[in-house]
Design a protein around this motif. Structure first.
Motif, PDB file in Angstrom:
ATOM      1  N   MET A   3       0.854  -1.164   0.000  1.00  0.00           N
ATOM      2  CA  MET A   3       0.000   0.000   0.000  1.00  0.00           C
ATOM      3  C   MET A   3       0.896   1.222   0.000  1.00  0.00           C
ATOM      4  N   SER A   4       0.615   2.140  -0.851  1.00  0.00           N
ATOM      5  CA  SER A   4       1.514   3.267  -1.002  1.00  0.00           C
ATOM      6  C   SER A   4       1.378   4.283   0.115  1.00  0.00           C
ATOM      7  N   HIS A   5       0.212   4.335   0.752  1.00  0.00           N
ATOM      8  CA  HIS A   5       0.003   5.375   1.764  1.00  0.00           C
ATOM      9  C   HIS A   5      -0.634   4.801   3.026  1.00  0.00           C
ATOM     10  N   ARG A   6      -0.075   5.201   4.153  1.00  0.00           N
ATOM     11  CA  ARG A   6      -0.666   4.892   5.449  1.00  0.00           C
ATOM     12  C   ARG A   6      -0.663   6.182   6.251  1.00  0.00           C
ATOM     13  N   ARG A   7      -1.784   6.490   6.837  1.00  0.00           N
ATOM     14  CA  ARG A   7      -1.915   7.706   7.634  1.00  0.00           C
ATOM     15  C   ARG A   7      -2.415   7.294   9.015  1.00  0.00           C
ATOM     16  N   PRO A   8      -1.763   7.719  10.083  1.00  0.00           N
ATOM     17  CA  PRO A   8      -2.211   7.310  11.413  1.00  0.00           C
ATOM     18  C   PRO A   8      -3.521   7.994  11.802  1.00  0.00           C
ATOM     19  N   LEU A   9      -4.379   7.254  12.466  1.00  0.00           N
ATOM     20  CA  LEU A   9      -5.593   7.836  13.031  1.00  0.00           C
ATOM     21  C   LEU A   9      -5.207   8.837  14.112  1.00  0.00           C
ATOM     22  N   ASP A  10      -4.197   8.486  14.895  1.00  0.00           N
ATOM     23  CA  ASP A  10      -3.644   9.360  15.932  1.00  0.00           C
ATOM     24  C   ASP A  10      -2.162   9.574  15.611  1.00  0.00           C
ATOM     25  N   PRO A  11      -1.806  10.721  15.021  1.00  0.00           N
ATOM     26  CA  PRO A  11      -0.404  10.954  14.637  1.00  0.00           C
ATOM     27  C   PRO A  11       0.588  10.825  15.794  1.00  0.00           C
ATOM     28  N   ALA A  12       0.140  11.072  17.019  1.00  0.00           N
ATOM     29  CA  ALA A  12       1.030  10.965  18.174  1.00  0.00           C
ATOM     30  C   ALA A  12       1.279   9.511  18.580  1.00  0.00           C
ATOM     31  N   PHE A  13       0.436   8.603  18.072  1.00  0.00           N
ATOM     32  CA  PHE A  13       0.572   7.203  18.471  1.00  0.00           C
ATOM     33  C   PHE A  13       0.208   6.282  17.311  1.00  0.00           C
ATOM     34  N   PRO A  14       1.053   6.246  16.276  1.00  0.00           N
ATOM     35  CA  PRO A  14       0.763   5.446  15.076  1.00  0.00           C
ATOM     36  C   PRO A  14       0.828   3.945  15.353  1.00  0.00           C
ATOM     37  N   ILE A  15       0.334   3.184  14.405  1.00  0.00           N
ATOM     38  CA  ILE A  15       0.268   1.723  14.518  1.00  0.00           C
ATOM     39  C   ILE A  15       1.637   1.113  14.827  1.00  0.00           C
ATOM     40  N   GLU A  16       2.702   1.703  14.317  1.00  0.00           N
ATOM     41  CA  GLU A  16       4.046   1.180  14.572  1.00  0.00           C
ATOM     42  C   GLU A  16       4.397   1.224  16.057  1.00  0.00           C
ATOM     43  N   ARG A  17       3.850   2.173  16.792  1.00  0.00           N
ATOM     44  CA  ARG A  17       4.067   2.228  18.245  1.00  0.00           C
ATOM     45  C   ARG A  17       3.078   1.338  18.981  1.00  0.00           C
ATOM     46  N   GLN A  18       1.867   1.245  18.476  1.00  0.00           N
ATOM     47  CA  GLN A  18       0.830   0.449  19.136  1.00  0.00           C
ATOM     48  C   GLN A  18       1.195  -1.027  19.183  1.00  0.00           C
ATOM     49  N   ILE A  19       1.782  -1.532  18.108  1.00  0.00           N
ATOM     50  CA  ILE A  19       2.078  -2.970  18.060  1.00  0.00           C
ATOM     51  C   ILE A  19       3.184  -3.375  19.036  1.00  0.00           C
ATOM     52  N   ASP A  20       3.884  -2.402  19.602  1.00  0.00           N
ATOM     53  CA  ASP A  20       4.919  -2.717  20.589  1.00  0.00           C
ATOM     54  C   ASP A  20       4.356  -2.932  21.993  1.00  0.00           C
ATOM     55  N   LEU A  21       3.094  -2.571  22.205  1.00  0.00           N
ATOM     56  CA  LEU A  21       2.463  -2.754  23.510  1.00  0.00           C
ATOM     57  C   LEU A  21       1.888  -4.163  23.612  1.00  0.00           C
ATOM     58  N   GLU A  22       1.806  -4.661  24.833  1.00  0.00           N
ATOM     59  CA  GLU A  22       1.197  -5.978  25.054  1.00  0.00           C
ATOM     60  C   GLU A  22      -0.234  -5.770  25.521  1.00  0.00           C
ATOM     61  N   ALA A  23      -1.179  -6.303  24.767  1.00  0.00           N
ATOM     62  CA  ALA A  23      -2.600  -6.219  25.112  1.00  0.00           C
ATOM     63  C   ALA A  23      -3.302  -7.429  24.515  1.00  0.00           C
ATOM     64  N   ALA A  24      -4.400  -7.819  25.158  1.00  0.00           N
ATOM     65  CA  ALA A  24      -5.160  -8.967  24.652  1.00  0.00           C
ATOM     66  C   ALA A  24      -6.578  -8.928  25.220  1.00  0.00           C
ATOM     67  N   PRO A  25      -7.543  -9.275  24.438  1.00  0.00           N
ATOM     68  CA  PRO A  25      -7.540  -9.330  22.980  1.00  0.00           C
ATOM     69  C   PRO A  25      -7.555  -7.920  22.412  1.00  0.00           C
ATOM     70  N   ILE A  26      -7.376  -7.796  21.113  1.00  0.00           N
ATOM     71  CA  ILE A  26      -7.373  -6.486  20.464  1.00  0.00           C
ATOM     72  C   ILE A  26      -8.245  -6.508  19.215  1.00  0.00           C
ATOM     73  N   VAL A  27      -8.619  -5.305  18.784  1.00  0.00           N
ATOM     74  CA  VAL A  27      -9.373  -5.130  17.548  1.00  0.00           C
ATOM     75  C   VAL A  27      -8.629  -4.111  16.697  1.00  0.00           C
ATOM     76  N   LEU A  28      -8.315  -4.512  15.479  1.00  0.00           N
ATOM     77  CA  LEU A  28      -7.764  -3.577  14.504  1.00  0.00           C
ATOM     78  C   LEU A  28      -8.937  -2.918  13.794  1.00  0.00           C
ATOM     79  N   VAL A  29      -8.945  -1.592  13.758  1.00  0.00           N
ATOM     80  CA  VAL A  29      -9.907  -0.841  12.950  1.00  0.00           C
ATOM     81  C   VAL A  29      -9.093  -0.110  11.910  1.00  0.00           C
ATOM     82  N   ASN A  30      -9.459  -0.298  10.642  1.00  0.00           N
ATOM     83  CA  ASN A  30      -8.695   0.292   9.553  1.00  0.00           C
ATOM     84  C   ASN A  30      -9.672   0.931   8.574  1.00  0.00           C
TER      85      ASN A  30
END
Length: 122
Positions: A1-28
């Motif tokens: 995909m050529s473009h990805r834009r964070p829903l929350d620029p202060a906390f993009p998906i690249e930072r979210q995936i480093d946290l431990e949580a369960a279960p989770i829901v991806l909304v895209n």
């Protein structure tokens, strides 16, 4: 995909995936040009088939916005961020992103259920 834009620029998906949580829901949320809709749907279906085979995957659903301009919302339920991270960073998945049309913009974000007494259970 050529473009990805964070829903929350202060906390993009690249930072979210480093946290431990369960279960989770991806909304895209995806936006794209109408001419690219068929290509988008084919690319998304290929991604979904890959994700379904990954450990920790529970379910996914794609929705199209009502109206003429194509916008899509996908949500996917995962057992944990660790499982999602492994799939999301898998080389095979990353290679699949090039199949998306150049007009497609994705806005992914991870969520957890919230308990609201008498309405929602966690």
């Amino acid at each position: 995909m050529s473009h990805r834009r964070p829903l929350d620029p202060a906390f993009p998906i690249e930072r979210q995936i480093d946290l431990e949580a369960a279960p989770i829901v991806l909304v895209n949320v995806f936006t794209l040009d109408e001419a690219d809709e068929r290509t988008f749907l084919q690319a998304w279906e290929n991604d979904a088939n890959f994700m379904k085979r990954q450990p920790g995957f529970i379910s996914t659903q794609l929705h199209r916005a009502i109206g003429e301009n194509p916008a899509y919302l996908n949500y996917a339920v995962w057992e944990s961020t660790a499982d999602f991270r492994a799939a999301f960073t898998h080389p095979e998945f990353i290679a699949k992103l090039s199949a998306y049309p150049s007009s497609a913009i994705a806005m992914p974000h991870l969520f957890q259920k919230v308990a609201v007494p008498g309405i929602c259970v966690a």
